[in-house]
Design a protein around this motif. Structure first.
Motif, short mmCIF file in Angstrom:
data_model
loop_
_atom_site.label_atom_id
_atom_site.label_comp_id
_atom_site.label_asym_id
_atom_site.label_seq_id
_atom_site.Cartn_x
_atom_site.Cartn_y
_atom_site.Cartn_z
N GLU A 141 0.85 -1.32 -0.09
CA GLU A 141 0.06 0.03 -0.09
C GLU A 141 0.76 1.35 0.05
OE1 GLU A 141 -0.33 -1.34 4.39
OE2 GLU A 141 -0.16 -2.15 2.46
N GLY A 142 2.30 1.25 0.27
CA GLY A 142 2.99 2.23 0.41
C GLY A 142 3.69 2.52 -1.07
N LEU A 143 3.66 1.51 -2.13
CA LEU A 143 4.33 1.84 -3.14
C LEU A 143 3.60 2.46 -4.28
CD1 LEU A 143 6.07 -1.69 -3.20
CD2 LEU A 143 6.94 0.43 -2.32
N TYR A 144 4.17 3.03 -5.19
CA TYR A 144 3.73 3.63 -6.21
C TYR A 144 2.87 2.72 -7.45
CZ TYR A 144 6.03 8.15 -5.74
OH TYR A 144 6.80 9.40 -5.38
N LEU A 145 3.20 1.25 -7.39
CA LEU A 145 2.47 0.59 -8.20
C LEU A 145 2.36 -0.91 -7.55
CD1 LEU A 145 4.97 -0.46 -11.14
CD2 LEU A 145 5.79 -0.01 -8.96
N ASP A 146 1.51 -1.93 -8.09
CA ASP A 146 1.38 -3.02 -7.48
C ASP A 146 2.81 -3.94 -8.10
OD1 ASP A 146 -0.85 -3.05 -6.12
OD2 ASP A 146 -2.10 -2.99 -7.75
N ALA A 147 3.49 -4.28 -7.10
CA ALA A 147 4.79 -4.88 -7.65
C ALA A 147 5.18 -5.99 -6.49
CB ALA A 147 5.99 -4.07 -7.63
N ASN A 148 5.73 -7.10 -7.01
CA ASN A 148 6.14 -8.14 -6.04
C ASN A 148 7.63 -7.47 -5.42
OD1 ASN A 148 7.38 -10.25 -4.80
ND2 ASN A 148 7.35 -11.48 -6.66
N ILE A 149 7.79 -6.84 -4.52
CA ILE A 149 9.01 -6.85 -3.97
C ILE A 149 10.31 -7.49 -3.89
CG2 ILE A 149 7.85 -4.78 -2.96
CD1 ILE A 149 9.22 -5.76 -0.32
N GLU A 150 9.60 -8.74 -3.77
CA GLU A 150 10.86 -9.81 -3.77
C GLU A 150 11.49 -9.88 -5.06
OE1 GLU A 150 9.19 -13.53 -2.25
OE2 GLU A 150 8.05 -12.38 -0.73
N SER A 151 10.90 -9.26 -6.12
CA SER A 151 11.77 -9.60 -7.33
C SER A 151 12.75 -8.33 -7.45
CB SER A 151 10.71 -9.39 -8.67
OG SER A 151 10.10 -7.97 -8.58
N ALA A 152 12.77 -7.33 -6.48
CA ALA A 152 13.87 -6.52 -6.78
C ALA A 152 15.23 -6.72 -6.60
CB ALA A 152 13.33 -5.28 -5.63
N LEU A 153 15.95 -6.21 -7.38
CA LEU A 153 17.46 -6.16 -7.50
C LEU A 153 18.00 -5.63 -6.05
CD1 LEU A 153 18.90 -6.35 -10.89
CD2 LEU A 153 18.54 -8.31 -9.39
N TYR A 154 17.74 -4.21 -6.15
CA TYR A 154 18.28 -3.36 -5.08
C TYR A 154 17.35 -2.65 -4.45
CZ TYR A 154 22.10 -3.78 -8.86
OH TYR A 154 22.91 -4.33 -9.79
N GLY A 155 17.77 -2.19 -3.16
CA GLY A 155 16.96 -1.37 -2.39
C GLY A 155 17.89 -0.26 -1.85
N LEU A 156 17.07 0.92 -1.16
CA LEU A 156 17.74 2.01 -0.62
C LEU A 156 16.80 2.50 0.22
CD1 LEU A 156 19.67 4.59 -2.64
CD2 LEU A 156 17.69 5.23 -1.03
N VAL A 157 17.09 2.55 1.62
CA VAL A 157 16.43 3.16 2.73
C VAL A 157 16.94 4.27 3.49
CG1 VAL A 157 15.41 2.44 5.03
CG2 VAL A 157 15.72 0.60 3.10
N ALA A 158 16.00 5.41 3.40
CA ALA A 158 16.60 6.50 4.08
C ALA A 158 15.46 6.61 5.08
CB ALA A 158 16.48 7.63 3.31
N VAL A 159 16.12 6.94 6.65
CA VAL A 159 15.35 7.05 7.45
C VAL A 159 15.70 8.41 8.40
CG1 VAL A 159 14.53 6.12 9.98
CG2 VAL A 159 15.48 4.52 8.09
N HIS A 160 14.62 9.25 8.93
CA HIS A 160 15.04 10.66 9.24
C HIS A 160 14.02 10.96 10.26
CE1 HIS A 160 14.05 15.04 8.37
NE2 HIS A 160 15.37 14.91 8.52
N GLY A 161 14.41 11.45 11.41
CA GLY A 161 13.72 11.64 12.53
C GLY A 161 14.55 12.03 13.89
N PRO A 162 13.82 12.01 14.80
CA PRO A 162 14.49 12.23 16.08
C PRO A 162 15.39 11.15 16.39
CG PRO A 162 12.20 12.32 16.69
CD PRO A 162 12.34 11.86 15.09
N PRO A 163 16.48 11.69 17.11
CA PRO A 163 17.68 10.82 17.31
C PRO A 163 17.41 9.56 18.15
CG PRO A 163 18.66 12.95 17.96
CD PRO A 163 17.09 12.99 17.32
N GLU A 164 16.44 9.86 19.53
CA GLU A 164 16.10 8.98 20.12
C GLU A 164 15.15 7.77 19.85
OE1 GLU A 164 15.37 11.99 20.43
OE2 GLU A 164 13.36 12.46 20.57
N VAL A 165 14.74 8.05 18.46
CA VAL A 165 13.82 7.04 17.68
C VAL A 165 14.57 6.34 17.07
CG1 VAL A 165 11.76 6.67 16.57
CG2 VAL A 165 11.80 8.77 18.15
#
Ligand SMILES: Nc1nc2c(ncn2[C@@H]2O[C@H](COP(=O)(O)OP(=O)(O)OP(=O)(O)O)[C@@H](O)[C@H]2O)c(=O)[nH]1
Ligand SMILES: [Mg+2]
Length: 384
Positions: free
Chosen positions: A245-269
């Protein structure tokens, strides 16, 4: 990291307009003068009308052949403009935004993508295109399928946005488009804003380019956001950004080759343990087993925001639906055309030609009498 956003056609230039609003470098290209004038944030000298000689500045009415020709004719003007914007500092990624279902974007984008690849071989060309709504009918679907095919041979990645999926219910379509465009820009702009931010464990341009250099396969962007005080498990929030539900299209994410994750927020979390737990899970889940990560602790921040990018995807129901519908339609259209041709031949067979039914030799071979002369003679005879 330097990105240049180039919008092509109405949908594309509207998206570029929003990128302009959040201070990205943009260029807007369209066959419709009215649509270009309607933009609010792209500076006037960054708007190019193409194909005026073909369309009179009135758009191409969903005909991608005209869109293609318009871009081809004015490509020198477009490329000169891009050259003057770029100057001496390289662009890392050209993002081309457009609607897959119309004429200007669908026809023009592959032509521009090819020219950019040739002129700027070290820069990436990433297509960001909106897929047509099912109820728009067959023509937009065919335009989309053919354009997907073309771009898959030129672009480094195709970030396809499924309008059907993001539309939601209730909204009228204009509002829905506005909301979708906003979502597209919000996510991609937050991701780009986090690249090259100084700090340990942050993302740089080469990470992003590595992930997006994926031989014209599909990429999608995921997103999750929550108030810091309400985040019980950060690991769960990160995993949520990858869920369908978070993605731009219906896709099987298991088929992905690469990923990138950016997390932004207060340091204590932003606890390392939680983040690594999620990353381990996701690394094991995707086929290519490579996930880049960036942590951005920010004491001023009250929300936790996760932006994710998955690339190298080939297994997507949103795309498959379009390709299959277009191919079935093309096949049944070709069959119907052949049937019409053979039925026509059958119906009209056995007819004679004129020569078979009219006797030959009745053709008057001499010169025709001069009508004025004859009239004069008759008048003279009457008077006498
Ligand atoms: N997400 C999104 N999709 C849009 C928007 N406007 C149009 N579309 C989609 O894009 C396709 C139409 O593309 P347009 O950009 O309007 O067409 P164009 O490239 O200007 O080409 P012509 O109008 O034929 O000259 C349709 O399939 C729509 O579903 C928009 O603002 N946002
Ligand atoms: Mg248009």
């Amino acid at each position: 990291m330097r990105a240049l956003i180039i919008g092509i056609g109405q949908c594309g230039t509207k998206i570029a307009d929003l990128f302009s609003l959040v201070d990205f470098e943009t260029l807007a290209i369209n066959t419709s003068r009215g649509d270009l004038e309607y933009l609010k944030h792209v500076p006037h000298e960054r708007r190019i009308l193409i194909g005026e000689g073909i369309t009179g500045g009135k758009g191409v009415n969903a005909n991608p052949i005209l869109g293609r020709e318009a871009m081809k004719r004015d490509l020198p003007v477009v490329m000169r403009k891009i050259g003057s914007i770029i100057g001496y500092e390289d662009v890392d990624i050209f993002f081309l935004t457009f609607g897959f279902g119309g004429g200007t974007g669908a026809g023009g984008t592959p032509i521009l993508a090819e020219a950019l690849k040739e002129e700027y071989p070290d820069s990436l060309v990433v297509a960001i295109g909106a897929l047509p709504l099912r109820e728009e009918g067959i023509r937009p679907t065919i335009n989309a399928a053919i354009t997907i095919d073309k771009l898959s041979k030129i672009a480094d990645s195709i970030i396809a946005i499924d309008n059907n999926k993001l539309r939601g219910s209730g909204d009228d379509i204009t509002h829905a488009y506005e909301r979708i465009n906003y979502t597209i820009v919000e996510r991609i702009a937050s991701l780009l804003a986090l690249v090259d931010v100084p700090g340990e464990q942050t993302l740089d341009a080469s990470d992003l380019k590595f992930v997006l250099k994926a031989f014209g396969s599909f990429a999608t962007v995921g997103y999750a956001k929550a108030e810091a005080g309400r985040v019980k498990s950060l690991s769960r929030l990160i995993i949520k950004s990858f869920e369908n539900e978070g993605l731009y299209l219906d896709a099987n994410i298991e088929s992905a080759l690469y990923g990138l994750v950016a997390v932004h927020g207060p340091p204590e979390v932003l606890k390392a343990g939680d983040i690594f737990e999620a990353l381990d899970y996701l690394t094991n889940k995707i086929k290519g087993k490579q996930i880049f990560r960036g942590f951005y602790p920010d004491p001023r921040e009250r929300d936790v925001e996760v932006v994710t990018l998955l690339s190298g995807i080939y297994d997507s129901k949103s795309i498959e639906d379009i390709i299959i519908t277009a191919r079935n339609y093309a096949q049944s259209f070709m069959r119907a055309k052949e049937e019409a041709e053979s039925r026509k031949r059958e119906l009209l067979s056995g007819l004679p030609d004129f020569d078979d039914v009219y006797p030959a030799g009745d053709v008057y071979e001499g010169t025709f009498p001069d009508v004025d002369e004859v009239a004069k003679r008759l008048r003279r005879e009457k008077d006498d």
